[in-house]
Scaffold this active site. Structure first.
Site, PDB file in Angstrom:
ATOM      1  N   ARG A  49      11.629  -1.026  11.725  1.00 59.22           N
ATOM      2  CA  ARG A  49      10.323  -1.079  12.393  1.00 59.22           C
ATOM      3  C   ARG A  49      10.272  -2.241  13.360  1.00 59.22           C
ATOM      4  O   ARG A  49      10.514  -3.390  12.985  1.00 59.22           O
ATOM      5  CB  ARG A  49       9.204  -1.218  11.348  1.00 59.22           C
TER       6      ARG A  49
ATOM      7  N   LYS B 258       0.824  -1.222   0.000  1.00 57.66           N
ATOM      8  CA  LYS B 258       0.000   0.000   0.000  1.00 57.66           C
ATOM      9  C   LYS B 258       0.857   1.270   0.000  1.00 57.66           C
ATOM     10  O   LYS B 258       0.594   2.181  -0.783  1.00 57.66           O
ATOM     11  CB  LYS B 258      -0.931   0.027   1.218  1.00 57.66           C
TER      12      LYS B 258
ATOM     13  N   ARG C 123      -0.409  -9.505  13.158  1.00 54.33           N
ATOM     14  CA  ARG C 123      -0.930  -8.416  12.324  1.00 54.33           C
ATOM     15  C   ARG C 123      -1.813  -8.971  11.212  1.00 54.33           C
ATOM     16  O   ARG C 123      -2.847  -8.376  10.868  1.00 54.33           O
ATOM     17  CB  ARG C 123       0.235  -7.595  11.739  1.00 54.33           C
TER      18      ARG C 123
ATOM     19  N   ARG D  21      -9.330   0.831   9.300  1.00 53.02           N
ATOM     20  CA  ARG D  21      -8.908  -0.528   9.629  1.00 53.02           C
ATOM     21  C   ARG D  21      -9.930  -1.246  10.497  1.00 53.02           C
ATOM     22  O   ARG D  21      -9.744  -2.414  10.835  1.00 53.02           O
ATOM     23  CB  ARG D  21      -7.581  -0.476  10.388  1.00 53.02           C
TER      24      ARG D  21
END
Ligand code: ADP
Length: 196
Positions: free
Chosen positions: A134, A14, A146, A89
């Site tokens: 990250r 994305k 996730r 989300r």
């Protein structure tokens, strides 16, 4: 205005694609993940709160996320439209977004879902984790969490916009350029619909 949701599981591309679309269509790209990382990097109270969820692979609570998103949209009152990346989300986020845009006499024109299978996602994120720094990218258990959170809490948003005939699936496997062209074609169609 032309408002697009770029949708898909973590690691589906994305962010990469949103940056390309932003240039091609002169839209403002808003990534809630990037906004959180900015806050975390600047050690703000919002950042500290967000980090405690992100590091576990969990979603940041809606009230924090929705307020932050709205502030960012308000800062671009002259935008020709937005690409929302990583937002909404949850269903409450989708409903809040629709209500917020309706107040501005605007709406979501389309949700484009990048389809990528779980094995490819895991591979891509672990690879990204080597350089992204990250904390949520370099641990397989967190990444799997996730993906689980995406399937349980986020995936229903596809159906939510499908009921309004606004959801579209895009093949997310291929070269960056190929995928960008697939997305751009759909965005062009949607922009023609909004101007006719
Ligand atoms: P990715 O799409 O690769 O998971 P993002 O950069 O979009 O990465 O998001 C990173 C993390 O930030 C998410 O796992 C989540 O914890 C948090 N986050 C981002 N957007 C939202 C949102 N809309 N609602 C709640 N949490 C979010």
């Amino acid at each position: 205005m032309l408002n697009i949701i770029l949708f898909g599981p973590p690691g589906s591309g994305k962010g990469t694609q949103a940056k390309l679309l932003e240039k091609r269509f002169n839209l403002v790209h808003i990534s809630t993940g990037d906004l959180f990382r900015y806050e975390i990097g600047h050690h703000t109270p919002l950042g500290q709160k967000a980090k405690s969820y992100i590091d576990k692979g969990l979603l940041v609570p809606d009230e924090v996320t929705i307020g932050m998103l709205q502030n960012k949209v308000e800062k671009h009152s002259d935008a020709a439209g937005f690409i929302f990346d990583g937002f909404p989300r949850t269903l409450p986020q989708a409903e809040a977004l629709d209500a917020f845009l309706a107040q501005k006499h605007s709406q979501i024109d389309g949700l484009l879902m990048l389809e990528v299978d779980d094995d490819e996602i895991l591979k891509r994120i672990l690879n990204r984790g080597k350089t992204s720094g990250r904390s949520d990218d370099n641990n397989e258990a967190i990444i799997r969490n996730r993906i689980k959170v995406f399937n349980e809490q986020t995936a229903p948003i596809f159906d939510y916009y499908a009921q309004k005939n606004k959801s579209f699936k895009i093949n997310g496997i291929g070269s960056i350029e190929e995928i960008a062209d697939r997305l751009a074609q759909k965005v062009r169609e949607l922009s023609e619909e909004t101007t006719t």
